[in-house]
Design an enzyme around this catalytic site. Structure first.
Site, PDB file in Angstrom:
ATOM      1  N   HIS A 172      -8.593   0.343   1.168  1.00  0.00           N
ATOM      2  CA  HIS A 172      -8.349   1.274   2.121  1.00  0.00           C
ATOM      3  C   HIS A 172      -7.215   2.325   1.429  1.00  0.00           C
ATOM      4  O   HIS A 172      -6.077   2.327   2.002  1.00  0.00           O
ATOM      5  CB  HIS A 172      -7.653   0.831   3.053  1.00  0.00           C
TER       6      HIS A 172
ATOM      7  N   CYS B  87      -5.562   8.081   8.464  1.00  0.00           N
ATOM      8  CA  CYS B  87      -6.394   7.283   7.610  1.00  0.00           C
ATOM      9  C   CYS B  87      -7.734   8.180   7.968  1.00  0.00           C
ATOM     10  O   CYS B  87      -8.603   7.853   7.149  1.00  0.00           O
ATOM     11  CB  CYS B  87      -6.480   6.038   8.240  1.00  0.00           C
TER      12      CYS B  87
END
Length: 388
Positions: free
Chosen positions: A334, A84
Site C-alpha cells: 500500500h 489513501c
C-alpha cells in the site's frame, strides 16, 4: 457518451525502496505505462497525480510538475490528495475530463515513499488523515481506528478473528504469482491468529505493510483509441465519489461505510450496471476488516454477510466473486498515493487476460475498484468493463 479506455499501464515493484526517490519511482511506472500504451508521448495533454505524504516523507510538495518532468512531459500537472484515495480521485478527474472532450490523452498515476522515515515516522505521517484535534492528539492511530470498526462490526453482526484471518490468507494466496507484490508469502489461518496483536482484535497479519511504490495508467478517449488503432479493450464506464465525517466519533455507525456506499451507487448508476453484474473487485483492504466493509458497501454482500465470504471461499480466485486478485493492499502493498491507480491497473490486466489469475476468471467482463481514504471519510469507486 463514450467511455475512456485504459490503453497502457505500469507499476514498480511494491516494497522497500528507501534508497530511491519518489520521482525515480514514478518515472519507472509512468514510462512503462506510456510504452505499454503505444501512445506518442507528445499526445499526452495532462498528468493527474496522487500523493499523500510527500511533504512529510520527502520534504517535497508541488510534486505533480516534478513527476511530469520525470517522465519527460511538458504538460499541465495536478496533484490530488484524498489520503489513501488520492490516486482514485485522480482517476475520477481524468475520466471526467476525457468524457467532457477537454482532453483525449491523460497520464494518471501516483506514488508514495514511506519506508525511508521508518515505522514510527510512517505511522505518524499516516495519522494526519485523521482528525488532529479530536483523534490524533488523543493518540489515535489507524490500527486503533480500524480495531474500533472491527469491534463495532462484531458487536452488530457477529464474526471472529478467525473470519478476518481467512481474508489475510486469501489475499496472501492471491499475491503469490504477482511479481509486483510486496508480500509473496503463503500464510495459514493459524499464522494469522498467532501473530502479535497490534490493536485488539487486529493482529499483525490483519494489517497492510508500509510500502514504497508507484503506479500509472494512460487513459484515452474512445475516439482517440479507435483513430490510432490502439489495443484498448477495457473502458472505465462508471465513476463515483463519496464522503463522510472525518472523525469516527462523528459517525452514525462504525460498522458501515456510507462514503463508499455513495461512491458505489454513483458509479453503478453511471455505468448502467449493478452489483450483480460485477465479476471481480479490487478493494481497499488496508486492514482485513476494511475488505469486509468494502464488499458490503459495493453491494456484493448485504450488511453482516461479508464477514464469512473469505472463509467460505467465495472471494477467492476460484470463488463466485474474486476479490483482490492482486493480493490487495494486505499483500500487494500500500504505497498510499499509488494505490487507487494500482487497483485500476490490476483490474485491467485481469480483464485483458494478462494476469496469472485470468484463466481462473476467464469469463470476467466487469470489475470494480474501491479506494478509501482514512477511515473511509473519502471513497472513490470505478467500474471497468471489457468493451471490445
Amino acid at each position: 457518451m463514450s467511455h475512456p479506455r485504459v490503453t497502457g499501464v505500469g507499476l514498480t515493484d511494491f516494497g522497500e525502496h528507501s534508497e530511491r526517490t519518489g520521482r525515480d519511482l514514478f518515472a519507472e511506472a509512468g514510462l512503462a505505462a506510456l510504452d505499454d500504451s503505444g501512445v506518442d508521448p507528445g499526445d499526452v495533454e495532462a498528468l493527474f497525480y496522487g500523493n499523500f505524504m510527500g511533504e512529510l516523507a520527502e520534504h517535497q510538495g508541488h510534486q505533480a510538475p516534478l513527476m511530469a518532468e520525470a517522465v519527460g512531459l511538458d504538460v499541465p500537472a495536478t496533484r490530488y490528495e484524498a489520503a489513501c484515495a488520492s490516486s482514485g480521485a485522480a482517476v475520477r478527474e481524468a475520466v471526467r475530463h476525457l468524457r467532457s472532450g477537454e482532453a483525449d490523452v491523460i497520464l494518471v498515476g501516483g506514488a508514495e515513499r514511506m519506508t525511508n522515515i521508518g515505522t514510527a515516522g510512517a505511522t505518524d505521517a499516516l495519522s494526519i488523515a485523521a482528525d488532529d484535534l479530536y483523534e490524533i492528539r488523543a493518540g489515535m492511530t489507524f490500527p486503533g481506528a480500524y480495531a474500533l470498526m472491527a469491534r463495532a462490526y462484531f458487536r452488530e453482526f457477529g464474526g471472529t478473528r478467525e473470519d478476518l484471518a481467512h481474508v489475510a490468507v486469501k489475499n496472501h494466496d492471491h499475491a503469490l504469482p504477482n511479481e509486483h507484490a510486496q508480500l509473496r508469502t503463503e500464510i495459514s489461518v493459524e499464522d494469522a491468529l498467532e501473530a502479535p496483536m497490534v490493536a485488539d482484535p487486529l493482529g499483525l497479519y490483519d494489517a497492510c505493510p508500509i510500502t514504497d511504490g508507484a503506479s500509472a495508467a494512460v487513459l484515452t478517449s474512445a475516439e482517440y483509441a479507435e483513430e490510432h488503432d490502439l489495443d484498448a479493450s477495457v473502458a472505465i464506464t462508471g465513476t463515483g465519489q463519496g464522503g463522510d465525517n472525518l472523525a469516527l466519533h462523528d459517525r452514525g455507525n462504525l460498522a458501515r461505510s456510507p462514503a463508499a456506499n455513495k461512491a458505489a451507487d454513483e458509479a453503478y448508476e453511471d455505468a448502467g450496471l449493478g452489483p450483480a453484474d460485477v465479476d471481480i473487485a479490487e478493494v481497499h483492504d488496508c486492514f482485513t476488516i476494511a475488505e469486509v466493509l468494502a464488499i458490503e458497501s459495493l453491494g456484493l454482500y448485504e450488511p453482516g454477510e461479508g464477514i464469512a465470504a473469505a472463509r467460505e471461499g467465495e472471494t477467492h480466485a476460484t470463488g463466485e466473486t474474486p476479490v483482490n486478485l492482486s493480493g490487495g493492499l494486505k499483500a500487494k502493498g500500500h504505497p498510499v498515493g499509488a494505490t487507487g491507480v494500482a487497483q485500476v491497473v490490476s483490474l485491467a490486466r485481469v480483464l485483458e487476460g494478462e494476469s496469472a489469475w485470468s484463466d481462473d476468471v476467464g469469463d470476467a467482463r466487469v470489475g470494480v475498484a474501491h479506494n478509501a481514504g482514512g477511515t473511509v471519510a473519502s471513497a472513490t469507486v470505478h467500474v471497468l468493463e471489457v468493451v471490445a
